[in-house]
Scaffold this motif. Sequence first.
Motif, PDB file in Angstrom:
ATOM      1  N   PRO A 132       0.795  -1.238   0.000  1.00  0.00           N
ATOM      2  CA  PRO A 132       0.000   0.000   0.000  1.00  0.00           C
ATOM      3  C   PRO A 132       0.822   1.279   0.000  1.00  0.00           C
ATOM      4  O   PRO A 132       0.302   2.339  -0.366  1.00  0.00           O
ATOM      5  CB  PRO A 132      -0.820  -0.127   1.291  1.00  0.00           C
ATOM      6  N   ASP A 133       2.071   1.230   0.396  1.00  0.00           N
ATOM      7  CA  ASP A 133       2.872   2.442   0.522  1.00  0.00           C
ATOM      8  C   ASP A 133       3.763   2.721  -0.694  1.00  0.00           C
ATOM      9  O   ASP A 133       4.540   3.679  -0.674  1.00  0.00           O
ATOM     10  CB  ASP A 133       3.750   2.358   1.781  1.00  0.00           C
ATOM     11  N   ILE A 134       3.665   1.879  -1.708  1.00  0.00           N
ATOM     12  CA  ILE A 134       4.498   2.049  -2.904  1.00  0.00           C
ATOM     13  C   ILE A 134       3.632   2.593  -4.040  1.00  0.00           C
ATOM     14  O   ILE A 134       2.537   2.072  -4.286  1.00  0.00           O
ATOM     15  CB  ILE A 134       5.146   0.721  -3.321  1.00  0.00           C
ATOM     16  N   PRO A 135       4.067   3.627  -4.770  1.00  0.00           N
ATOM     17  CA  PRO A 135       3.289   4.152  -5.899  1.00  0.00           C
ATOM     18  C   PRO A 135       3.034   3.061  -6.941  1.00  0.00           C
ATOM     19  O   PRO A 135       3.940   2.307  -7.300  1.00  0.00           O
ATOM     20  CB  PRO A 135       4.178   5.257  -6.474  1.00  0.00           C
ATOM     21  N   GLN A 136       1.793   2.980  -7.403  1.00  0.00           N
ATOM     22  CA  GLN A 136       1.394   1.991  -8.397  1.00  0.00           C
ATOM     23  C   GLN A 136       1.059   2.723  -9.696  1.00  0.00           C
ATOM     24  O   GLN A 136       0.290   3.685  -9.701  1.00  0.00           O
ATOM     25  CB  GLN A 136       0.174   1.205  -7.915  1.00  0.00           C
ATOM     26  N   VAL A 137       1.628   2.244 -10.797  1.00  0.00           N
ATOM     27  CA  VAL A 137       1.485   2.910 -12.083  1.00  0.00           C
ATOM     28  C   VAL A 137       0.874   1.949 -13.094  1.00  0.00           C
ATOM     29  O   VAL A 137       1.292   0.786 -13.182  1.00  0.00           O
ATOM     30  CB  VAL A 137       2.853   3.409 -12.601  1.00  0.00           C
ATOM     31  N   ALA A 138      -0.100   2.414 -13.862  1.00  0.00           N
ATOM     32  CA  ALA A 138      -0.687   1.633 -14.945  1.00  0.00           C
ATOM     33  C   ALA A 138      -0.063   2.064 -16.268  1.00  0.00           C
ATOM     34  O   ALA A 138      -0.024   3.258 -16.580  1.00  0.00           O
ATOM     35  CB  ALA A 138      -2.196   1.823 -14.989  1.00  0.00           C
ATOM     36  N   VAL A 139       0.435   1.100 -17.037  1.00  0.00           N
ATOM     37  CA  VAL A 139       0.989   1.351 -18.374  1.00  0.00           C
ATOM     38  C   VAL A 139       0.120   0.577 -19.361  1.00  0.00           C
ATOM     39  O   VAL A 139      -0.034  -0.642 -19.246  1.00  0.00           O
ATOM     40  CB  VAL A 139       2.459   0.905 -18.459  1.00  0.00           C
TER      41      VAL A 139
END
Length: 401
Positions: A132-139
Amino acid sequence: MTHRLVLVINGGSSSIKLALRKQGSSKPVFEAQAERLNTPQASYSFPGGSECSLPDANHQDALNALLPLLDAHLDQPISAVGHRVVHGGEQFTGPRLINDEVLAGIEANAPLAPLHNPANLSGIRAAMKLLPDIPQVAVFDTAFHQSMPPHAFRYALPDELYAVHGVRRYGFHGTSHQYVAHQASLLTGRAETAGAWLSAHLGNGCSSCAILDGKSMDTSMGLTPLEGLVMGTRSGDVDPNLHAHLARTLGWDLPRIERLLNRESGLLGLSGLSNDMRELEQARAQGHGGAQLAIEVFCYRLARSLAGLAVALPRVDGLIFTGGIGENSALTRALTLSHLAVMGLHVDPDRNSALKRGEAGRIEATGSPAILVIPTDEERQIAEESLTLLDRQHLEMETPA
């Protein structure tokens, strides 16, 4: 500067693959995958380890098992988690930091990719819960093709179907086409995104693309990944009235026809033997007529697509082969190029056959435009795009209004 770590997650309908990538590196630090999820045969594996059973595991169960395996390979915290998402529609033209709005957008595009987007969402939600504390990116696979002009992406259908329902050509394999075009520019001594390229991504799924200075101008796949080239089990282009013909003459309903076109056609349907090009090449050498026909149709249709896509470019600086078949089948490359002499593309047979598996190289004959074989690396592309997005957002936050 420390080279940051990115965890790349690719959630399939019954699988999940992860790769730990270090910024700037061409090789993964670690990779693993889980397969046959939501069945009693579910399992996970990683290089150097034996297959481990995970009966009836879902995506979150699989990540619960896979994530602890990363610990031995971490020399710093993970900076981002990059997720491959197949369909972004028109809403997503580049990578996005995942929030509630992005999740809703991915879900809204699920009808355009019913086998892929829900699976991508499962992987995203599981990762968000566990990390939950790590940025999540959609590509998004479709984002690269959002540079196509309307005359390339519109179907000749009533405007309402596009304006209200989003019926248009989107294209897929965007991260792969973008990556290999960039590599082609570097290999031929051009600036990073310079060049007019034809790209052929050939695996179980196949697509071709016309790329000008790092932008997609046209591509073979359309509203869904079924349009375009002959693939492993997908038909590619057929007469649009085939559905009605099969319904009238055979009494088939829509699910049966969709299964035919997506699961029972392509190389498998033509050969009556296999969707695996390696098996078909062996069978062809032994005189199997179906294998011979499947390979010939595959290569002819690919050449026809590439020749057609050339009209989207002001010139052709070269042709790129990538994907499992494109990288490893000298026969496929040779047969395809035998149909493209009209474009001045000529292969050097010795260079083509001598190219080692997994290597990048040039195989054109003297006087021909460049013909390159470039191993794709979608995970690296996703990792780099994720970090670029985070850097850009960080810079925007620091810049005074």
